[in-house]
Design a protein around this motif. Structure first.
Motif, PDB file in Angstrom:
ATOM      1  N   UNK A 126      -3.620   6.492  14.224  1.00  0.00           N
ATOM      2  CA  UNK A 126      -2.184   6.303  14.492  1.00  0.00           C
ATOM      3  C   UNK A 126      -1.394   7.535  14.065  1.00  0.00           C
ATOM      4  N   UNK A 127      -0.390   7.861  14.849  1.00  0.00           N
ATOM      5  CA  UNK A 127       0.493   8.975  14.522  1.00  0.00           C
ATOM      6  C   UNK A 127       1.678   8.462  13.702  1.00  0.00           C
ATOM      7  N   UNK A 128       2.316   9.367  12.965  1.00  0.00           N
ATOM      8  CA  UNK A 128       3.472   8.975  12.189  1.00  0.00           C
ATOM      9  C   UNK A 128       3.085   8.430  10.830  1.00  0.00           C
ATOM     10  N   UNK A 129       3.954   7.566  10.288  1.00  0.00           N
ATOM     11  CA  UNK A 129       3.699   7.008   8.969  1.00  0.00           C
ATOM     12  C   UNK A 129       3.895   5.500   8.972  1.00  0.00           C
ATOM     13  N   UNK A 130       3.706   4.909   7.829  1.00  0.00           N
ATOM     14  CA  UNK A 130       3.730   3.450   7.707  1.00  0.00           C
ATOM     15  C   UNK A 130       5.054   2.856   8.183  1.00  0.00           C
ATOM     16  N   UNK A 131       6.153   3.574   7.959  1.00  0.00           N
ATOM     17  CA  UNK A 131       7.472   3.030   8.313  1.00  0.00           C
ATOM     18  C   UNK A 131       7.745   3.103   9.819  1.00  0.00           C
ATOM     19  N   UNK A 132       7.048   4.010  10.508  1.00  0.00           N
ATOM     20  CA  UNK A 132       7.208   4.097  11.963  1.00  0.00           C
ATOM     21  C   UNK A 132       6.696   2.839  12.658  1.00  0.00           C
ATOM     22  N   UNK A 133       5.833   2.088  11.990  1.00  0.00           N
ATOM     23  CA  UNK A 133       5.239   0.885  12.582  1.00  0.00           C
ATOM     24  C   UNK A 133       5.809  -0.400  11.966  1.00  0.00           C
ATOM     25  N   UNK A 134       6.870  -0.240  11.176  1.00  0.00           N
ATOM     26  CA  UNK A 134       7.504  -1.410  10.559  1.00  0.00           C
ATOM     27  C   UNK A 134       8.353  -2.151  11.580  1.00  0.00           C
ATOM     28  N   UNK A 135       8.527  -3.431  11.350  1.00  0.00           N
ATOM     29  CA  UNK A 135       9.387  -4.242  12.212  1.00  0.00           C
ATOM     30  C   UNK A 135      10.851  -3.983  11.874  1.00  0.00           C
ATOM     31  N   UNK A 136      11.742  -4.499  12.735  1.00  0.00           N
ATOM     32  CA  UNK A 136      13.179  -4.375  12.491  1.00  0.00           C
ATOM     33  C   UNK A 136      13.529  -4.969  11.129  1.00  0.00           C
ATOM     34  N   UNK A 152       0.843  -1.202   0.000  1.00  0.00           N
ATOM     35  CA  UNK A 152       0.000   0.000   0.000  1.00  0.00           C
ATOM     36  C   UNK A 152       0.872   1.243   0.000  1.00  0.00           C
ATOM     37  N   UNK A 153       0.283   2.359  -0.418  1.00  0.00           N
ATOM     38  CA  UNK A 153       0.990   3.638  -0.392  1.00  0.00           C
ATOM     39  C   UNK A 153       0.904   4.246   1.003  1.00  0.00           C
ATOM     40  N   UNK A 154       1.683   5.294   1.214  1.00  0.00           N
ATOM     41  CA  UNK A 154       1.636   5.999   2.501  1.00  0.00           C
ATOM     42  C   UNK A 154       0.239   6.570   2.750  1.00  0.00           C
ATOM     43  N   UNK A 155      -0.384   7.120   1.705  1.00  0.00           N
ATOM     44  CA  UNK A 155      -1.720   7.687   1.834  1.00  0.00           C
ATOM     45  C   UNK A 155      -2.745   6.620   2.186  1.00  0.00           C
ATOM     46  N   UNK A 156      -2.667   5.457   1.532  1.00  0.00           N
ATOM     47  CA  UNK A 156      -3.598   4.360   1.822  1.00  0.00           C
ATOM     48  C   UNK A 156      -3.450   3.893   3.266  1.00  0.00           C
ATOM     49  N   UNK A 157      -2.209   3.858   3.769  1.00  0.00           N
ATOM     50  CA  UNK A 157      -1.981   3.448   5.166  1.00  0.00           C
ATOM     51  C   UNK A 157      -2.611   4.452   6.121  1.00  0.00           C
ATOM     52  N   UNK A 158      -2.430   5.762   5.841  1.00  0.00           N
ATOM     53  CA  UNK A 158      -3.002   6.801   6.720  1.00  0.00           C
ATOM     54  C   UNK A 158      -4.525   6.712   6.738  1.00  0.00           C
ATOM     55  N   UNK A 159      -5.129   6.468   5.579  1.00  0.00           N
ATOM     56  CA  UNK A 159      -6.591   6.356   5.503  1.00  0.00           C
ATOM     57  C   UNK A 159      -7.090   5.130   6.262  1.00  0.00           C
ATOM     58  N   UNK A 160      -6.289   4.053   6.263  1.00  0.00           N
ATOM     59  CA  UNK A 160      -6.684   2.822   6.958  1.00  0.00           C
ATOM     60  C   UNK A 160      -6.387   2.884   8.454  1.00  0.00           C
ATOM     61  N   UNK A 161      -5.518   3.847   8.868  1.00  0.00           N
ATOM     62  CA  UNK A 161      -5.122   3.960  10.281  1.00  0.00           C
ATOM     63  C   UNK A 161      -5.230   5.410  10.747  1.00  0.00           C
ATOM     64  N   UNK A 162      -6.434   5.959  10.771  1.00  0.00           N
ATOM     65  CA  UNK A 162      -6.594   7.390  11.117  1.00  0.00           C
ATOM     66  C   UNK A 162      -6.215   7.723  12.555  1.00  0.00           C
TER      67      UNK A 162
END
Length: 267
Positions: free
Chosen positions: A206-216, A194-204
């Motif tokens: 959550x703060x930050x962006x998709x990479x802030x919630x990525x695993x190691x 998914x794109x960064x925008x799609x992640x934000x729309x799916x996780x309203x």
């Protein structure tokens, strides 16, 4: 310097010669006449033998002849030993006396755990648990910092490749920012589907962006993919082809990193 809380007691940990030393003073602070326990522990024959073995293992400057004389005296009613005397007579390094704001008696963790056991076996177990928790947190932070530095390097390689190959000289700053974001989303889609925008729309919420919630492992993979995508861009490979290649790389690398069969993100 760090602090851990063992039951209700706050205990200071310092770094001395790149090793962890734990405050014995803090351990006994809540106990009435607790400071006397440290010297009482040092007068114990078993303690002296234990300290001597540890020093012989880790301290090449340990005064073994002096130690042998001390060991002979230990256990006698007239035997007295303070931290200062132990250090001066044997050149010991396992126990140190520190002055100043965080002053007191500190011991290498091996010796501190032994002291804790002598005071209270239960306290020792709680101490080990909290100390290990601190070390685990430090390792996570170290890994995260190293990863962030690697990401910064590869991010620069990635953006330089975009600037050199995909952004015309007459483009505006706003148009350039859109192109950078577009290429970042190539990696997001390849990695997360998914794109960064799609992640934000799916996780309203959550703060930050998709990479802030990525695993190691995901961040390691993303860092590698930034470098690889830069090579693809320099080679003139179209974005649609790069996306497919990068997704295959993401699947392969995550398979290796996690040994879970990979993450299939593209149809």
């Amino acid at each position: 310097m760090a602090k851990i809380k063992v039951e209700t007691t706050e205990i200071t940990i310092i770094s001395h010669n790149e090793k962890d030393y734990i405050s014995l003073t803090d351990m006994v602070r809540p106990i009435e006449n607790g400071l006397a326990l440290i010297e009482k522990w040092l007068r114990n024959k078993n303690t002296i033998e234990f300290l001597g073995i540890w020093e012989k293992m880790y301290n090449p400057l340990f005064n073994s002849p002096e130690f042998e004389g001390i060991k002979m005296e230990a256990g006698l009613n007239r035997f007295i030993m303070s931290v200062k005397q132990w250090i001066e007579k044997t050149h010991a390094i396992g126990i140190i006396a520190k002055a100043g704001r965080y002053g007191g008696t500190y011991a290498h963790k091996d010796l501190a755990f032994e002291f804790a056991s002598w005071v209270s076996p239960q306290f020792k177990l709680y101490l080990i648990r909290e100390f290990q928790r601190l070390k685990d947190d430090e390792q996570k932070q170290l890994a995260w910092s190293a990863k962030r530095e690697l990401s910064k390097i590869n991010y620069r390689i990635h953006t330089d490749a975009i600037k050199a190959n995909l952004i015309p000289s007459e483009i505006t700053n706003q148009q350039a920012a859109i192109k950078y974001a577009d290429e970042a989303d190539v990696l997001n889609i390849a990695m997360f589907g998914m794109t960064a925008k799609q992640w934000r729309e799916a996780n309203p919420d959550k703060k930050g962006n998709i990479r802030d919630y990525a695993s190691i492992n995901e961040l390691i993979c993303l860092s590698n993919m930034e470098n690889i995508n830069a090579v693809f861009i320099n080679d003139g490979i179209p974005q649609s082809e790069r996306l497919i290649k990068l997704n295959r790389i993401a699947i392969q690398q995550m398979r290796i990193l996690e040994d879970t069969g990979g993450r299939y993100l593209l149809k």
